[in-house]
Design a protein around this motif. Structure first.
Motif, PDB file in Angstrom:
ATOM      1  N   ASN A 247      -4.273  -4.541  -5.347  1.00  0.00           N
ATOM      2  CA  ASN A 247      -5.609  -5.011  -4.632  1.00  0.00           C
ATOM      3  C   ASN A 247      -6.463  -5.218  -6.485  1.00  0.00           C
ATOM      4  OD1 ASN A 247      -7.110  -6.402  -2.423  1.00  0.00           O
ATOM      5  ND2 ASN A 247      -8.004  -3.764  -2.574  1.00  0.00           N
ATOM      6  N   ILE A 248      -5.901  -6.021  -7.010  1.00  0.00           N
ATOM      7  CA  ILE A 248      -7.022  -5.577  -8.488  1.00  0.00           C
ATOM      8  C   ILE A 248      -7.091  -7.652  -8.144  1.00  0.00           C
ATOM      9  CG2 ILE A 248      -7.591  -3.982  -9.446  1.00  0.00           C
ATOM     10  CD1 ILE A 248      -5.107  -5.109 -11.617  1.00  0.00           C
ATOM     11  N   ALA A 249      -7.984  -8.040  -9.520  1.00  0.00           N
ATOM     12  CA  ALA A 249      -8.191  -9.020  -9.897  1.00  0.00           C
ATOM     13  C   ALA A 249      -6.641  -9.878 -10.650  1.00  0.00           C
ATOM     14  CB  ALA A 249      -9.781  -9.952 -10.160  1.00  0.00           C
TER      15      ALA A 249
ATOM     16  N   THR B  21       2.491  -9.986  -7.721  1.00  0.00           N
ATOM     17  CA  THR B  21       2.006  -8.869  -6.982  1.00  0.00           C
ATOM     18  C   THR B  21       2.170  -7.731  -7.196  1.00  0.00           C
ATOM     19  OG1 THR B  21       4.904 -10.139  -6.930  1.00  0.00           O
ATOM     20  CG2 THR B  21       4.484  -7.602  -5.621  1.00  0.00           C
ATOM     21  N   ALA B  22       1.551  -7.596  -8.424  1.00  0.00           N
ATOM     22  CA  ALA B  22       0.985  -6.431  -8.627  1.00  0.00           C
ATOM     23  C   ALA B  22      -0.477  -6.441  -8.148  1.00  0.00           C
ATOM     24  CB  ALA B  22       1.377  -6.069 -10.243  1.00  0.00           C
TER      25      ALA B  22
ATOM     26  N   VAL C 277     -12.939   1.187 -12.344  1.00  0.00           N
ATOM     27  CA  VAL C 277     -11.574   2.009 -11.641  1.00  0.00           C
ATOM     28  C   VAL C 277     -10.429   0.649 -11.812  1.00  0.00           C
ATOM     29  CG1 VAL C 277     -10.750   2.136  -9.033  1.00  0.00           C
ATOM     30  CG2 VAL C 277     -13.039   2.832  -9.700  1.00  0.00           C
ATOM     31  N   HIS C 278     -10.555  -0.468 -11.314  1.00  0.00           N
ATOM     32  CA  HIS C 278      -9.398  -1.580 -11.401  1.00  0.00           C
ATOM     33  C   HIS C 278      -8.712  -1.137 -13.191  1.00  0.00           C
ATOM     34  CE1 HIS C 278     -11.555  -4.509  -9.283  1.00  0.00           C
ATOM     35  NE2 HIS C 278     -11.333  -3.694  -8.688  1.00  0.00           N
TER      36      HIS C 278
ATOM     37  N   ASP D 204      -2.815 -14.359   1.235  1.00  0.00           N
ATOM     38  CA  ASP D 204      -3.689 -14.008   2.446  1.00  0.00           C
ATOM     39  C   ASP D 204      -3.473 -12.464   2.626  1.00  0.00           C
ATOM     40  OD1 ASP D 204      -0.926 -13.702   1.790  1.00  0.00           O
ATOM     41  OD2 ASP D 204       0.239 -13.005   3.617  1.00  0.00           O
ATOM     42  N   VAL D 205      -2.278 -11.126   1.727  1.00  0.00           N
ATOM     43  CA  VAL D 205      -3.176  -9.600   1.697  1.00  0.00           C
ATOM     44  C   VAL D 205      -4.380  -9.719   1.003  1.00  0.00           C
ATOM     45  CG1 VAL D 205      -1.856  -8.428   1.736  1.00  0.00           C
ATOM     46  CG2 VAL D 205      -0.397 -10.186   2.235  1.00  0.00           C
ATOM     47  N   MET D 206      -3.965 -10.186  -0.115  1.00  0.00           N
ATOM     48  CA  MET D 206      -4.967  -9.479  -0.964  1.00  0.00           C
ATOM     49  C   MET D 206      -6.338 -10.283  -0.628  1.00  0.00           C
ATOM     50  SD  MET D 206      -5.127 -10.174  -4.795  1.00  0.00           S
ATOM     51  CE  MET D 206      -6.883  -9.693  -5.386  1.00  0.00           C
TER      52      MET D 206
END
Length: 321
Positions: A132-134, A126-127, A143-144, A225-227
């Motif tokens: 939006n990180i691996a 979820t996090a 940045v991640h 989906d989202v990520m």
DNA sequence: CATCAGGATCAGA
DNA sequence: TCTGATCCTGATG
């Protein structure tokens, strides 16, 4: 390379009780129990009878494992400390566990661990989506890393510690020892180290047991989906809001549809949504004032508007899904 | 006081 | 150039 000794990691989630205890204490401090004033007349929001201010709510909501971890017995604990299996048999508590009881307890422990691990994986995931990180820290850019730190600060309500870890990639972070962490932040280094350890463990776990094909196909919208659909492109605010709205299970407490068909939604917790947006965009200073200004920019573009009957914190997608 | 509306300016992609 | 962040003034409930 990967993470060292993966096998030792699965019980390791619950091997940092001293770190999490701090967390629990913080969460438990939150005794200011009152319903949000804005709930008058609104449908049940599935609050479990307790109102927790937004930041703590986030911590609980996004990390149920933080709480559950304490329910799991520490791996080093003697068998007699395992939660009483049957209150009807007090003798069990005192008698040394027989072979069979030992097995039962072991299986109990395994089940609890499996559950905990499952929750950890889910929450890490979820996090990941949110940031939006691996999921594997080894893949993180600077940045991640900053995003993750910001998130962790937020989660644990730490003062700003991310500044102490600038210019570090995930790989750098992973190569650091606990002492290195403490050197950068004497107060919270160990906590961050433990938290990173959890993430690394989760990544190692995923690698060892990737999600089953049966799961990943149809029902599993939450994973892919989202990520994965937008690797690293900048996300638009309206997309982000829609993303939250599409996950009522995770976010309905802060944003929810009033009328999905018409695209009308309500921001229930403006500060929280703004905070999530700030984390996602790596903008620590984000607040609802700025977020709402950005939403208003959509008026001209015909993406979002105020519904015909204007209400506070209620907006409408011009083109509903 | 929080929210809302919208102008102006700036930064980053 | 576009999008969003930031800051601002003023209105509203």
């Amino acid at each position: 390379m990967g993470s060292p000794d993966c096998t030792a990691h699965s019980p390791l989630y619950i091997s940092h009780p001293h770190h999490t205890d701090i967390r629990i204490a913080q969460l438990d401090e939150v005794e200011d129990i009152k319903p949000p004033r804005s709930l008058l007349g609104l449908p049940e929001l599935s609050w479990p009878g307790v109102y927790v201010p937004s930041y703590n709510r986030l911590a609980i909501e996004e990390n149920p494992w933080v709480l559950r971890m304490t329910e799991a017995p520490a791996p080093a604990a003697p068998p007699s400390r395992i939660p009483e299996p049957n209150p009807g048999k007090p003798s069990q508590v005192h008698n040394p566990p027989s072979g069979m009881e030992g097995q039962v307890e072991e299986r109990c422990l395994e089940q609890v661990q499996t559950m905990v691990v499952g929750e950890v994986l889910k929450d890490v995931d979820t996090a990941c989506k949110l940031l939006n990180i691996a999921s594997d820290p080894l893949d993180w850019s600077c940045v991640h890393v900053q995003k993750w730190l910001l998130w962790t600060e937020h989660l644990y309500r730490l003062p700003q510690v991310s500044t102490m870890f600038q210019e570090l990639t995930g790989r750098d972070l992973c190569s650091m020892t606990e002492a290195d962490f403490r050197q950068r932040s004497s107060q919270f280094g160990d906590m961050l180290y433990a938290h990173l350890d959890i993430w690394r463990s989760a990544a190692a776990m995923k690698e060892r047991c990737p999600p089953e094909d049966s799961k990943s196909a149809a029902d599993d919208d939450s994973w892919s989906d989202v990520m994965c659909n937008y690797p690293s492109q900048p996300i638009h605010l309206w997309q982000f809001l829609r993303e939250l709205l599409l996950k009522p299970h995770d976010y309905s407490r802060c944003i929810r549809w009033l009328n999905k068909e018409k695209g009308i939604f309500k921001i229930e917790d403006s500060a929280y949504v703004a905070r999530l947006w700030g984390i996602r965009k790596n903008r620590p200073a984000m607040n609802y004032d700025k977020l709402s200004r950005s939403i208003r920019q959509y008026y001209k573009k015909g993406i979002i508007r105020k519904p015909d009957v204007s209400r506070r914190l209620v907006y409408q997608f011009v083109n509903p899904v």
